[in-house]
Design a protein around this motif. Structure first.
Motif, PDB file in Angstrom:
ATOM      1  N   THR A  20     -19.158 -14.946  30.300  1.00 20.45           N
ATOM      2  CA  THR A  20     -20.453 -15.607  30.484  1.00 20.45           C
ATOM      3  C   THR A  20     -20.496 -16.365  31.811  1.00 20.45           C
ATOM      4  OG1 THR A  20     -20.541 -15.887  28.093  1.00 20.45           O
ATOM      5  CG2 THR A  20     -22.114 -17.166  29.389  1.00 20.45           C
ATOM      6  N   GLN A  21     -19.396 -17.055  32.119  1.00 21.58           N
ATOM      7  CA  GLN A  21     -19.338 -17.790  33.387  1.00 21.58           C
ATOM      8  C   GLN A  21     -19.408 -16.831  34.576  1.00 21.58           C
ATOM      9  OE1 GLN A  21     -15.685 -19.936  32.479  1.00 21.58           O
ATOM     10  NE2 GLN A  21     -16.763 -21.886  32.632  1.00 21.58           N
ATOM     11  N   VAL A  22     -18.748 -15.681  34.446  1.00 22.82           N
ATOM     12  CA  VAL A  22     -18.776 -14.689  35.524  1.00 22.82           C
ATOM     13  C   VAL A  22     -20.205 -14.197  35.716  1.00 22.82           C
ATOM     14  CG1 VAL A  22     -17.925 -12.432  36.284  1.00 22.82           C
ATOM     15  CG2 VAL A  22     -16.386 -14.012  35.101  1.00 22.82           C
ATOM     16  N   GLU A  23     -20.873 -13.917  34.611  1.00 23.87           N
ATOM     17  CA  GLU A  23     -22.269 -13.457  34.629  1.00 23.87           C
ATOM     18  C   GLU A  23     -23.153 -14.455  35.377  1.00 23.87           C
ATOM     19  OE1 GLU A  23     -25.237 -10.861  32.268  1.00 23.87           O
ATOM     20  OE2 GLU A  23     -23.144 -10.656  32.771  1.00 23.87           O
ATOM     21  N   LYS A  24     -22.919 -15.751  35.081  1.00 26.65           N
ATOM     22  CA  LYS A  24     -23.724 -16.808  35.698  1.00 26.65           C
ATOM     23  C   LYS A  24     -23.368 -17.031  37.162  1.00 26.65           C
ATOM     24  CE  LYS A  24     -24.502 -19.866  31.722  1.00 26.65           C
ATOM     25  NZ  LYS A  24     -23.820 -21.064  31.183  1.00 26.65           N
ATOM     26  N   GLY A  25     -22.301 -16.367  37.621  1.00 30.30           N
ATOM     27  CA  GLY A  25     -21.901 -16.521  39.009  1.00 30.30           C
ATOM     28  C   GLY A  25     -21.025 -17.729  39.275  1.00 30.30           C
ATOM     29  N   GLU A  26     -20.391 -18.252  38.234  1.00 32.01           N
ATOM     30  CA  GLU A  26     -19.519 -19.416  38.432  1.00 32.01           C
ATOM     31  C   GLU A  26     -18.146 -19.025  38.960  1.00 32.01           C
ATOM     32  OE1 GLU A  26     -19.455 -21.770  34.831  1.00 32.01           O
ATOM     33  OE2 GLU A  26     -21.647 -21.748  34.756  1.00 32.01           O
ATOM     34  N   ALA A  27     -17.777 -17.769  38.773  1.00 32.33           N
ATOM     35  CA  ALA A  27     -16.479 -17.298  39.263  1.00 32.33           C
ATOM     36  C   ALA A  27     -16.598 -16.958  40.743  1.00 32.33           C
ATOM     37  CB  ALA A  27     -16.059 -16.069  38.472  1.00 32.33           C
ATOM     38  N   PRO A  28     -15.463 -16.946  41.468  1.00 31.53           N
ATOM     39  CA  PRO A  28     -15.522 -16.585  42.886  1.00 31.53           C
ATOM     40  C   PRO A  28     -16.127 -15.187  43.064  1.00 31.53           C
ATOM     41  CG  PRO A  28     -13.291 -17.252  42.244  1.00 31.53           C
ATOM     42  CD  PRO A  28     -14.104 -17.245  41.014  1.00 31.53           C
ATOM     43  N   LYS A  29     -16.977 -15.060  44.090  1.00 31.17           N
ATOM     44  CA  LYS A  29     -17.658 -13.778  44.301  1.00 31.17           C
ATOM     45  C   LYS A  29     -16.676 -12.722  44.813  1.00 31.17           C
ATOM     46  CE  LYS A  29     -21.890 -15.201  43.440  1.00 31.17           C
ATOM     47  NZ  LYS A  29     -21.321 -16.315  42.652  1.00 31.17           N
ATOM     48  N   SER A  30     -15.758 -13.160  45.678  1.00 31.46           N
ATOM     49  CA  SER A  30     -14.805 -12.200  46.226  1.00 31.46           C
ATOM     50  C   SER A  30     -13.396 -12.718  45.971  1.00 31.46           C
ATOM     51  CB  SER A  30     -15.038 -12.045  47.728  1.00 31.46           C
ATOM     52  OG  SER A  30     -14.876 -13.302  48.349  1.00 31.46           O
ATOM     53  N   GLY A  31     -12.464 -11.825  46.095  1.00 26.35           N
ATOM     54  CA  GLY A  31     -11.065 -12.216  45.933  1.00 26.35           C
ATOM     55  C   GLY A  31     -10.654 -12.262  44.480  1.00 26.35           C
ATOM     56  N   ASN A  32      -9.421 -12.740  44.275  1.00 20.59           N
ATOM     57  CA  ASN A  32      -8.849 -12.713  42.933  1.00 20.59           C
ATOM     58  C   ASN A  32      -9.286 -13.900  42.093  1.00 20.59           C
ATOM     59  OD1 ASN A  32      -7.467 -10.380  43.471  1.00 20.59           O
ATOM     60  ND2 ASN A  32      -5.497 -11.198  42.799  1.00 20.59           N
ATOM     61  N   PHE A  33      -9.515 -13.649  40.845  1.00 18.16           N
ATOM     62  CA  PHE A  33      -9.697 -14.735  39.895  1.00 18.16           C
ATOM     63  C   PHE A  33      -9.264 -14.238  38.523  1.00 18.16           C
ATOM     64  CE2 PHE A  33     -13.644 -12.388  39.939  1.00 18.16           C
ATOM     65  CZ  PHE A  33     -14.109 -12.409  38.636  1.00 18.16           C
ATOM     66  N   ARG A  34      -9.286 -15.133  37.540  1.00 20.84           N
ATOM     67  CA  ARG A  34      -8.863 -14.716  36.202  1.00 20.84           C
ATOM     68  C   ARG A  34     -10.035 -14.777  35.234  1.00 20.84           C
ATOM     69  NH1 ARG A  34      -5.121 -18.611  37.370  1.00 20.84           N
ATOM     70  NH2 ARG A  34      -3.216 -17.815  38.327  1.00 20.84           N
ATOM     71  N   ILE A  35     -10.059 -13.820  34.323  1.00 24.10           N
ATOM     72  CA  ILE A  35     -11.034 -13.896  33.248  1.00 24.10           C
ATOM     73  C   ILE A  35     -10.280 -14.011  31.932  1.00 24.10           C
ATOM     74  CG2 ILE A  35     -12.827 -12.595  34.449  1.00 24.10           C
ATOM     75  CD1 ILE A  35     -12.017 -10.226  32.571  1.00 24.10           C
ATOM     76  N   GLY A  36     -10.902 -14.666  30.965  1.00 22.67           N
ATOM     77  CA  GLY A  36     -10.245 -14.834  29.679  1.00 22.67           C
ATOM     78  C   GLY A  36     -11.224 -14.656  28.536  1.00 22.67           C
ATOM     79  N   GLY A  37     -10.702 -14.294  27.397  1.00 24.23           N
ATOM     80  CA  GLY A  37     -11.523 -14.112  26.207  1.00 24.23           C
ATOM     81  C   GLY A  37     -10.731 -13.344  25.173  1.00 24.23           C
TER      82      GLY A  37
END
Lengths: 153, 249, 53
Positions: free
Chosen positions: A40-57
């Motif tokens: 949901t946070q990724v959808e809202k654009g809260e995650a970095p647009k480029s480069g590495n990040f982590r998703i969880g669920g």
């Protein structure tokens, strides 16, 4: 002379450690305090647009499949509201299972596929013997069964 | 100390005097040592032989019986150390500073144990020896605080100044403890939430919980015994001309 | 009792390395702490003895 050297070494070591702690704290506060983003946070654009990040669920039930090349796996990560498709090539941890917690590190490609370089299993805080877990699962199944039969009436 | 003594009618601060404390600690240490040994052996028996397999983590979860008690005491001993540091500054009590100084090595030891055993747990279960999540990072900072504390103690030659400076460090660093504890609630972490808390029923089978609590109690008695023995060393080092040690030598 | 054989106990369901390393490190750390404390006490008592003489 010797004592003074020793004391100097101690002060230097102490300063180095305090500096290291400060670096770690700022590093953490900047990006790593949030260890992962939910779909949901990724959808809202809260995650970095480029480069590495982590998703969880959670690994969504029935979405784990091995690709024809036999090396890559794909699965969906869900936070029950939104879900994201993840692709990963490598060994999955022991606790990796559908319906269980997962944290994947990687980046989004052009097609919106999350290509993971590392997959970590996130387990919960429950500890019990398998028989107890089975009993709870059975009780829950019964409950939903009785609910649905009641609804059918 | 002597000023306090002469002012108070009933001598209830008597035990704050190193002279009284030294023999008292000596009498208590064997009891705490025996208690620690019995509880730790019993805890090992429960944890390794009696407790059942876990439904998710199989036998790997047994690391919990050393990891969680060590992690608890890494935090609790820090708070205790900070508490004695405050007491030392406020009352200007030498014995409180000695207590604080004597707690630090045991606290650091448990912090290191929590970090290393956590690593040995994370590798098979999570799939990584180490991750920079808020829980693990703040626990690492705790280790640095302990190390900083005794580096500062030994860097300053004048005992009084060393006590005061390191007490301030201990007190300031205490903010880290709630951060460690609540990190799993405040932020998304890889580390799971607390199984045991005051606000809800434990998310753990009773026999597993019992093994863990017995082990924790064993670690507590061990800590007390070691810390008291260290305070005795500290008293001897700082007050070597006092005649009361002659009987031991 | 959870185990049917000693081998099974050592293997810890495949987690033997991780479980035994953890327990080993914990008690090794405590043993080292106790030993260091014993040495410290000996050093101090020796020093005080010399002072008394």
């Amino acid at each position: 002379m010797k004592a003074r050297h020793k004391r100097l070494a101690m002060i230097v070591a102490g300063l180095v450690l305090i500096a290291a702690a400060a670096v770690l704290i700022t590093k953490s506060f900047r990006s790593n305090l949030v260890f992962f983003f939910t779909p949901t946070q990724v959808e809202k654009g809260e995650a970095p647009k480029s480069g590495n990040f982590r998703i969880g669920g959670l690994v969504e039930q029935g979405t784990l499949k091995r690709l024809p090349d036999g090396l890559r796996v794909q699965f969906k990560v869900t936070d029950t509201a939104k879900s994201m498709l993840v692709e990963y090539k490598g060994i999955l941890p022991d606790l990796f299972k559908e319906g269980k917690g997962v944290v994947a590190e990687g980046s989004l490609n052009q097609d919106g596929l999350f290509v993971a370089t590392q997959v970590l299993a996130k387990h919960d805080e429950n500890y019990m013997p398998p028989e107890a877990a089975a009993a709870i699962a059975k009780a829950q199944a019964n409950k939903t069964n009785t609910l649905s039969t009641e609804n059918n009436k | 100390m002597d000023i306090v003594k002469s002012k108070s009618g009933i001598n209830w601060l008597k035990y704050a005097s190193p002279k009284t404390f030294y023999p008292l600690a000596g009498q208590l240490i064997p009891w705490f040592s025996v208690g620690a040994a019995v509880l730790i052996v019993y805890g090992l028996y429960l944890g390794l032989l009696v407790a059942p397999t876990d439904f998710q983590q199989g036998e790997g979860y047994r690391i919990i019986f050393v990891h969680v008690p060590a992690a608890w005491f890494s935090m609790f001993l820090y708070l205790l150390m900070a508490g004695y540091a405050i007491l030392g500054l406020v009352l200007n009590a030498k014995l409180s500073h000695m207590m604080a100084k004597s707690i630090a090595p045991t606290g650091a030891m448990f912090t290191l144990v929590a970090l290393v055993t956590g690593s040995f747990w994370g590798k098979p279960m999570w799939g990584a020896w180490w991750v920079w999540d808020a829980r693990l990072t703040s626990e690492l900072i705790l280790l640095f605080l302990y190390i900083g504390y005794f580096s500062l103690q030994s860097a300053i030659d004048d005992t009084n100044r060393a006590d005061k400076a390191s007490a301030i460090l201990a007190i300031v660093g205490a903010v880290n403890v709630p951060i460690i504890y609540f990190s799993v609630k405040w932020w998304n972490t890889l580390h799971q939430g607390a199984s045991i808390s005051l606000t809800k029923a434990p998310a753990m089978a009773a026999i597993m919980l019992k093994g863990m609590l017995i082990m924790a109690l064993g670690f507590w008695l061990y800590s007390i015994a070691v810390i008291l023995a260290r305070v005795r060393c500290e008293i001897m080092e700082r007050d070597s001309k006092a005649a009361l040690f002659r009987q031991d030598i | 009792m959870q185990w049917h054989s000693f081998q099974e106990f050592i293997a810890m369901g495949g987690y033997g390395f991780y479980v035994w390393s953890s327990f080993g490190i914990t008690f090794l750390a405590m043993a080292i702490e106790l030993l260091a404390l014993k040495k410290r006490r000996q050093r101090i008592t020796n020093m005080l003895k010399q002072e008394t003489v």
